[in-house]
Design an enzyme around this catalytic site. Structure first.
Site, PDB file in Angstrom:
ATOM      1  N   ARG A 224       0.845  -1.209   0.000  1.00 38.76           N
ATOM      2  CA  ARG A 224       0.000   0.000   0.000  1.00 38.76           C
ATOM      3  C   ARG A 224       0.875   1.252   0.000  1.00 38.76           C
ATOM      4  NH1 ARG A 224      -2.958  -3.053   4.534  1.00 38.76           N
ATOM      5  NH2 ARG A 224      -4.547  -4.227   3.380  1.00 38.76           N
ATOM      6  N   PHE A 240     -12.030  -3.416  -5.903  1.00 40.35           N
ATOM      7  CA  PHE A 240     -12.113  -4.411  -4.822  1.00 40.35           C
ATOM      8  C   PHE A 240     -11.544  -3.798  -3.540  1.00 40.35           C
ATOM      9  CE2 PHE A 240     -11.097  -6.517  -8.880  1.00 40.35           C
ATOM     10  CZ  PHE A 240     -12.217  -7.312  -9.068  1.00 40.35           C
ATOM     11  N   ASP A 262     -16.355  -1.446  -4.608  1.00 43.42           N
ATOM     12  CA  ASP A 262     -16.505  -2.812  -4.125  1.00 43.42           C
ATOM     13  C   ASP A 262     -17.934  -3.259  -4.381  1.00 43.42           C
ATOM     14  OD1 ASP A 262     -14.574  -4.557  -2.023  1.00 43.42           O
ATOM     15  OD2 ASP A 262     -16.669  -5.189  -2.115  1.00 43.42           O
ATOM     16  N   ASP A 312      -6.973  -5.196  -6.648  1.00 45.19           N
ATOM     17  CA  ASP A 312      -6.653  -6.041  -5.487  1.00 45.19           C
ATOM     18  C   ASP A 312      -7.818  -6.990  -5.234  1.00 45.19           C
ATOM     19  OD1 ASP A 312      -5.540  -7.123  -3.199  1.00 45.19           O
ATOM     20  OD2 ASP A 312      -6.202  -5.483  -1.901  1.00 45.19           O
ATOM     21  N   CYS A 352      -3.852 -12.931  -4.587  1.00 44.25           N
ATOM     22  CA  CYS A 352      -3.557 -13.477  -3.258  1.00 44.25           C
ATOM     23  C   CYS A 352      -3.779 -14.986  -3.195  1.00 44.25           C
ATOM     24  CB  CYS A 352      -4.401 -12.769  -2.195  1.00 44.25           C
ATOM     25  SG  CYS A 352      -6.181 -12.935  -2.437  1.00 44.25           S
TER      26      CYS A 352
END
Length: 408
Positions: A224, A240, A262, A312, A352
């Site tokens: 970040r 996201f 989101d 992300d 991720c």
């Protein structure tokens, strides 16, 4: 071997090669034994077909992973002193690599710290834990008090331990799902689950009872910060957004405009609360939208409303069986972002899921760039923060890929 007290599991050559290369898992299909009765959660010795000792681990015949290796040292005795030393080793590592960020970090990262299936996150004086293996489940009554005691030695008074052991993986270990405050004497068990966390100078309202995972994703801490370094003066689209973390870092760094998106209205509300906590309400617009649809709509509208896009997404795959579908999903959003950005614009993109390997993720990016008829100038290739260490030989610990590019 004759004087050791543990039942013996014999593994085939494939498993032995994997163990010798550093991986700690033994699959039931690759074994014979144990050579005498044992209970799930017990310690067992693992040997090759030639009788060579390979390590000692935790046994569970409910799981496809029959043994999770704990030690490769024949001198280890798995008493309280052993666990205290191993916990101290993990804590000292975090103090070294995290410095002032030790106050909010991951203290235990499963196999990477040789605590297979155990996660412990520290949020100030609150510990949030997740147990995903039977071996750790039956030892948590020993481990939690030791951890509290060791932190006290460091001047940290733990106020509460909250367990978030409710992942589907518990089913595969033959374990029920468990959530709630751990009732250790002297620790609180009646808190509301909310705390204020500060990371990179930004404050967040963290809900460790109802929030995702343990309440906050600590692994992107330094990513970040890296993303925010490119933000001054730019029009940023954070996709996201979840808690709004990337958006808030960019806004604080001086972005001209930040839109946080989101699909979850709850995430949008949380982003708005976090923006207000930091006096950034006027700098961050939080919107509810499906990112796939939004990127399509923005492209159809024409122009380049943003010159910096951050992707992300949640893990698009949690098993090897769905990697192809995940590849298509990652490629679609990256292709759309690349098409939407002006030449000279910036892209932050990540995955991720450890099933989406670094090589596969890079292949996806190359294909997306080719289809979008752009070139990618790499600024940074990053992984998770060092409190989530990558243990070589255990690819499952290398899960987060994060890239910064200029699109040219």
């Amino acid at each position: 071997m004759a004087n050791r007290p543990y039942p013996v599991i014999t593994v085939n050559e494939k498993a032995a090669r994997s163990l010798r290369a550093g991986h700690p898992w033994v699959y039931g299909a690759e074994t014979s034994g144990p050579d005498r009765p044992c209970q799930n959660g017990d310690l067992v010795d693992v040997v090759s077909q030639k009788g060579r000792w390979l390590g000692t681990g935790l046994y569970n015949n409910h799981s496809k992973i029959l043994v999770r290796l704990l030690s490769r040292n024949t001198n280890d005795r798995f008493d309280e002193g052993f666990w205290r030393r191993r916990l101290r080793y993990a804590l000292d590592y975090r103090k070294t690599v995290m410095g002032p960020d030790y106050a909010c970090c991951r203290l235990i990262f499963g196999e990477a710290d040789q605590f297979p299936g155990l996660t412990v996150d520290r949020f100030g004086d609150i510990l949030v834990t997740e147990v995903l293996s039977l071996g750790m489940e039956v030892r948590k009554d020993l481990l939690y008090p030791l951890l509290v005691d060791l932190l006290r030695e460091d001047g940290v008074t733990v106020r509460a331990i909250y367990e978030r052991s409710d992942a589907p993986l518990r089913d595969k270990e033959g374990l029920p799902k468990v959530t709630g405050f751990y009732p250790l004497p002297g620790l609180a068990t009646d808190l509301d689950g909310h705390l204020l966390l500060e990371e990179n100078g930004i404050r967040y309202d963290v809900d460790y009872i109802h929030g995702q995972k343990t309440g906050f994703f600590l692994d992107q801490k330094y990513n970040r910060r890296a993303a925010a370094a490119l933000a001054p003066g730019r029009k940023v689209l954070d996709c996201f957004t979840h808690t709004g973390a990337f958006a808030l870092n960019c806004a604080q760094a001086g972005a001209a405009q930040v839109t946080a998106v989101d699909i979850s209205q709850e995430a949008v509300a949380l982003t708005q609360r976090n923006a207000a906590l930091n006096g950034l309400e006027g700098k961050v617009e939080a919107r509810q939208a499906d990112v796939f649809d939004l990127l399509t709509q923005l492209a159809q509208a024409g122009g380049h409303p943003y010159d910096y896009i951050i992707l992300d997404p949640p893990a698009f795959t949690k098993s090897g069986a769905t990697v192809k579908n995940a590849f298509r999903g990652y490629k679609e959003i990256n292709y759309k972002a690349m098409k939407l950005l002006p030449r000279g614009g910036y892209l932050a993109t990540c995955s991720c899921s450890h099933f989406m390997t670094p090589a596969l993720f890079c292949q996806m990016l190359r294909e997306a760039a080719a289809d979008a008829a752009v070139s990618l100038r790499q600024i940074a290739d990053r992984r998770q923060a060092p409190d989530h260490p990558i243990l070589w030989g255990v690819p499952e610990t290398e899960y987060l890929k994060f890239y910064l590019f200029q699109v040219i």
